[in-house]
Design a protein around this motif. Sequence first.
Motif, PDB file in Angstrom:
ATOM      1  N   LEU A  30       0.819  -1.444   0.127  1.00 17.45           N
ATOM      2  CA  LEU A  30      -0.047  -0.003   0.021  1.00 17.45           C
ATOM      3  C   LEU A  30       0.760   1.425  -0.065  1.00 17.45           C
ATOM      4  CD1 LEU A  30      -2.771   1.342   0.419  1.00 17.45           C
ATOM      5  CD2 LEU A  30      -2.488   1.101   2.886  1.00 17.45           C
ATOM      6  N   VAL A  31       1.834   1.450   0.944  1.00 13.82           N
ATOM      7  CA  VAL A  31       2.345   2.526   1.324  1.00 13.82           C
ATOM      8  C   VAL A  31       3.336   3.170   0.058  1.00 13.82           C
ATOM      9  CG1 VAL A  31       2.033   2.660   3.518  1.00 13.82           C
ATOM     10  CG2 VAL A  31       4.233   1.781   2.658  1.00 13.82           C
ATOM     11  N   THR A  32       4.049   1.756  -0.604  1.00 13.90           N
ATOM     12  CA  THR A  32       4.979   2.165  -1.604  1.00 13.90           C
ATOM     13  C   THR A  32       4.380   2.287  -2.912  1.00 13.90           C
ATOM     14  OG1 THR A  32       5.176  -0.220  -1.959  1.00 13.90           O
ATOM     15  CG2 THR A  32       6.862   0.734  -0.324  1.00 13.90           C
ATOM     16  N   ARG A  33       3.172   2.462  -3.012  1.00 13.41           N
ATOM     17  CA  ARG A  33       2.327   2.709  -4.325  1.00 13.41           C
ATOM     18  C   ARG A  33       1.374   3.891  -3.983  1.00 13.41           C
ATOM     19  NH1 ARG A  33       4.214   2.628  -7.922  1.00 13.41           N
ATOM     20  NH2 ARG A  33       2.861   2.045  -9.609  1.00 13.41           N
ATOM     21  N   ILE A  34       1.533   4.797  -3.194  1.00 14.04           N
ATOM     22  CA  ILE A  34       0.598   5.784  -2.731  1.00 14.04           C
ATOM     23  C   ILE A  34       0.549   6.774  -4.077  1.00 14.04           C
ATOM     24  CG2 ILE A  34       0.482   8.223  -1.347  1.00 14.04           C
ATOM     25  CD1 ILE A  34       0.982   6.115   0.931  1.00 14.04           C
ATOM     26  N   ALA A  89      -9.305  -5.171   0.737  1.00 19.69           N
ATOM     27  CA  ALA A  89      -9.474  -3.774   0.650  1.00 19.69           C
ATOM     28  C   ALA A  89      -8.560  -3.065  -0.517  1.00 19.69           C
ATOM     29  CB  ALA A  89      -9.303  -3.407   1.764  1.00 19.69           C
ATOM     30  N   LEU A  90      -7.299  -3.610  -0.371  1.00 19.82           N
ATOM     31  CA  LEU A  90      -6.262  -3.375  -1.498  1.00 19.82           C
ATOM     32  C   LEU A  90      -6.874  -3.674  -2.825  1.00 19.82           C
ATOM     33  CD1 LEU A  90      -2.496  -4.223  -0.322  1.00 19.82           C
ATOM     34  CD2 LEU A  90      -3.970  -2.133  -0.144  1.00 19.82           C
ATOM     35  N   VAL A  91      -7.411  -4.896  -3.227  1.00 15.50           N
ATOM     36  CA  VAL A  91      -7.974  -5.482  -4.317  1.00 15.50           C
ATOM     37  C   VAL A  91      -9.101  -4.194  -4.691  1.00 15.50           C
ATOM     38  CG1 VAL A  91      -9.031  -6.822  -5.805  1.00 15.50           C
ATOM     39  CG2 VAL A  91      -7.379  -7.583  -4.004  1.00 15.50           C
ATOM     40  N   GLY A  92      -9.981  -3.833  -3.892  1.00 16.07           N
ATOM     41  CA  GLY A  92     -10.986  -3.127  -4.053  1.00 16.07           C
ATOM     42  C   GLY A  92     -10.372  -1.537  -4.459  1.00 16.07           C
ATOM     43  N   LEU A  93      -9.421  -1.193  -3.731  1.00 20.74           N
ATOM     44  CA  LEU A  93      -8.700   0.117  -3.954  1.00 20.74           C
ATOM     45  C   LEU A  93      -8.262   0.356  -5.459  1.00 20.74           C
ATOM     46  CD1 LEU A  93      -7.835   2.837  -2.853  1.00 20.74           C
ATOM     47  CD2 LEU A  93      -5.574   1.880  -2.180  1.00 20.74           C
ATOM     48  N   ALA A  94      -7.657  -0.975  -5.840  1.00 20.21           N
ATOM     49  CA  ALA A  94      -7.037  -1.044  -7.089  1.00 20.21           C
ATOM     50  C   ALA A  94      -8.002  -1.030  -8.081  1.00 20.21           C
ATOM     51  CB  ALA A  94      -6.067  -2.159  -7.393  1.00 20.21           C
ATOM     52  N   ALA A  95      -9.280  -1.600  -7.786  1.00 19.70           N
ATOM     53  CA  ALA A  95     -10.379  -1.982  -8.958  1.00 19.70           C
ATOM     54  C   ALA A  95     -10.927  -0.700  -9.412  1.00 19.70           C
ATOM     55  CB  ALA A  95     -11.071  -3.053  -8.660  1.00 19.70           C
ATOM     56  N   GLY A  96     -11.117   0.311  -8.272  1.00 17.98           N
ATOM     57  CA  GLY A  96     -12.204   1.357  -8.503  1.00 17.98           C
ATOM     58  C   GLY A  96     -11.454   2.584  -9.182  1.00 17.98           C
ATOM     59  N   ASP A  97     -12.223   3.497  -9.517  1.00 14.80           N
ATOM     60  CA  ASP A  97     -11.772   4.841 -10.150  1.00 14.80           C
ATOM     61  C   ASP A  97     -12.389   6.025  -9.802  1.00 14.80           C
ATOM     62  OD1 ASP A  97     -14.104   4.107 -11.406  1.00 14.80           O
ATOM     63  OD2 ASP A  97     -13.271   4.046 -13.411  1.00 14.80           O
ATOM     64  N   GLN A  98     -13.473   5.853  -8.850  1.00 14.09           N
ATOM     65  CA  GLN A  98     -14.051   7.082  -8.185  1.00 14.09           C
ATOM     66  C   GLN A  98     -13.445   7.423  -6.901  1.00 14.09           C
ATOM     67  OE1 GLN A  98     -16.523   8.742  -9.971  1.00 14.09           O
ATOM     68  NE2 GLN A  98     -15.992   7.371 -11.873  1.00 14.09           N
ATOM     69  N   VAL A  99     -13.437   8.673  -6.703  1.00 14.09           N
ATOM     70  CA  VAL A  99     -12.771   8.995  -5.300  1.00 14.09           C
ATOM     71  C   VAL A  99     -13.419   8.314  -4.046  1.00 14.09           C
ATOM     72  CG1 VAL A  99     -12.317  11.003  -3.761  1.00 14.09           C
ATOM     73  CG2 VAL A  99     -11.815  11.221  -6.194  1.00 14.09           C
ATOM     74  N   TRP A 100     -14.954   8.350  -4.165  1.00 11.56           N
ATOM     75  CA  TRP A 100     -15.402   7.716  -3.135  1.00 11.56           C
ATOM     76  C   TRP A 100     -15.119   6.164  -2.690  1.00 11.56           C
ATOM     77  CZ3 TRP A 100     -18.251   3.268  -3.385  1.00 11.56           C
ATOM     78  CH2 TRP A 100     -18.825   2.771  -4.782  1.00 11.56           C
ATOM     79  N   THR A 101     -14.642   5.690  -4.018  1.00 13.87           N
ATOM     80  CA  THR A 101     -14.285   4.229  -3.706  1.00 13.87           C
ATOM     81  C   THR A 101     -12.772   4.395  -3.034  1.00 13.87           C
ATOM     82  OG1 THR A 101     -15.212   3.606  -6.012  1.00 13.87           O
ATOM     83  CG2 THR A 101     -13.564   2.170  -5.137  1.00 13.87           C
ATOM     84  N   THR A 105     -12.580   2.149   0.476  1.00 12.30           N
ATOM     85  CA  THR A 105     -11.526   0.935   0.595  1.00 12.30           C
ATOM     86  C   THR A 105     -10.424   1.542   1.632  1.00 12.30           C
ATOM     87  OG1 THR A 105     -10.477   1.866  -1.379  1.00 12.30           O
ATOM     88  CG2 THR A 105     -11.935   0.095  -1.675  1.00 12.30           C
ATOM     89  N   LEU A 106      -9.904   2.598   1.521  1.00 13.38           N
ATOM     90  CA  LEU A 106      -8.824   3.228   2.494  1.00 13.38           C
ATOM     91  C   LEU A 106      -9.412   3.181   3.937  1.00 13.38           C
ATOM     92  CD1 LEU A 106      -6.894   5.877   0.609  1.00 13.38           C
ATOM     93  CD2 LEU A 106      -6.082   3.491   1.281  1.00 13.38           C
ATOM     94  N   GLY A 107     -10.600   3.469   4.048  1.00 14.35           N
ATOM     95  CA  GLY A 107     -11.295   3.666   5.479  1.00 14.35           C
ATOM     96  C   GLY A 107     -11.461   2.107   5.889  1.00 14.35           C
ATOM     97  N   LEU A 108     -11.969   1.300   5.110  1.00 13.35           N
ATOM     98  CA  LEU A 108     -12.021   0.014   5.473  1.00 13.35           C
ATOM     99  C   LEU A 108     -10.694  -0.710   5.802  1.00 13.35           C
ATOM    100  CD1 LEU A 108     -13.857  -2.578   5.770  1.00 13.35           C
ATOM    101  CD2 LEU A 108     -13.474  -3.034   3.136  1.00 13.35           C
ATOM    102  N   TYR A 109      -9.732  -0.509   5.137  1.00 13.45           N
ATOM    103  CA  TYR A 109      -8.168  -1.033   5.254  1.00 13.45           C
ATOM    104  C   TYR A 109      -7.769  -0.663   6.654  1.00 13.45           C
ATOM    105  CZ  TYR A 109      -3.455  -1.649   5.018  1.00 13.45           C
ATOM    106  OH  TYR A 109      -2.000  -1.841   5.377  1.00 13.45           O
TER     107      TYR A 109
END
Length: 425
Positions: A30-34, A89-101, A105-109
């Motif tokens: 996560l942190v290295t791909r911010i 949560a990381l997978v969901g973060l990578a799959a989305g493209d909207q800011v709310w996503t 996902t970051l909140g869930l993480y």
Amino acid sequence: MDAARPTALRRGRAALAVSFFTQGAVFALLVTRIPAIQDRYGIGDGMLPVFLAAVPILAGVGSVLTESLVRRVRPSVVLRWVQPVVSLALVGLAAGDQVWTAALTLGLYGLCAGGLDASMNMLGVSLQRAYGRSIMLGFHASYSLGGIVGASLAWSAAHWHIGLLTLYGPAAVVLIPLALTASRWYRDQEAVHGPLEGPVAATAAPAGAVAGQPPREAVQAAAIGGQVVFRVLLPLCLVMTFAYIGDSTVSNWSAKYLQDTLHSSDQLSTVPYAVYMVMTLVGRALGDGGVRRFGAVPVVRAGTLLAMAGFAVVAAAPGPWVGMLGFTLLGLGLCVLVPQTFAAAGRLFPDASDSAVARLNVFNYVGFLVGSPLVGALGDVWSYRGAMLVPMALVGATLLYARSFGAAPAGYGVGHERPRTADVG
């Protein structure tokens, strides 16, 4: 001696090491791909700190919720279910493209990572108590190893221009089954603190049979069965905060410091954090042996002095290679503080170690939140060389609280420990 221990304990130790490794890898991914996440969602530089701050804040909430949750279910159950969610949560973060996503996902993480960190360390503290000797640093060495693997995968993805979903998807496919398989052998406090068998039982020291004079605070804490007294825990909370201020300084500012202040190349500026991570692995892999031989207090003091020396070298470095030496010392010094702080909380509150660990874990995120903005603000208004002296002083305050790492009267050392280090965890 490990061969003489019950098989369930040895399996529990190995399983928990797998969990620490998994979380280290996921966090590094996560942190290295911010920067890539920022680009994917179009998050501006002004909004990015809000997203980054929300993660540790929610992790602190998750740790507090875990304290309440483990009164009803075992820590192993919490860990078994939140660890896969963190990876998903990381997978969901990578799959989305909207800011709310990204926000969701970051909140869930963050929320699940707080529960994960708390429950992992709860199990680590209880296993160390059952072992009767220091093994906590070994768990955190597994975390460091996972971090190195995750950071290496992330570097490869960046180098070869591999997308986030292509990186995070296969990682989750590997890490989730690995963690779930290991979870079959987790050992909870009530399980590991039952009667020991065989040679270990024969050498177990009775409660209170510890060498040296325990700290007054430890006596007070042990006298209050099953309750966490915050003023007794407070020194360890401060140490945890200071340690993570130091750690976040390295993770967030080492590259910029080397490039902007010490005038290194862009390529060389990426090396200090890698060196730091390798040194945390080395220090933690060797640290348990040091605690068994010399005791927790001398190891914590030595680690603190090494970390202070590292910050001093970084601040005074005439060039990038000397700066690299400073970050090397920082890795060797800081790496012992967090595992030993968790272990000390378990010794101070043997009847309420889960609650103590959960509350202490919150200050992990406090340090993470404070460290990076503090150094950045001081660097802007003063200088980045001078800013490095502030975490040096804060980490140095650990020396004032070193007695809190000493033996508690509810000792759980066993006979094979050296007499001078009885009850080292």
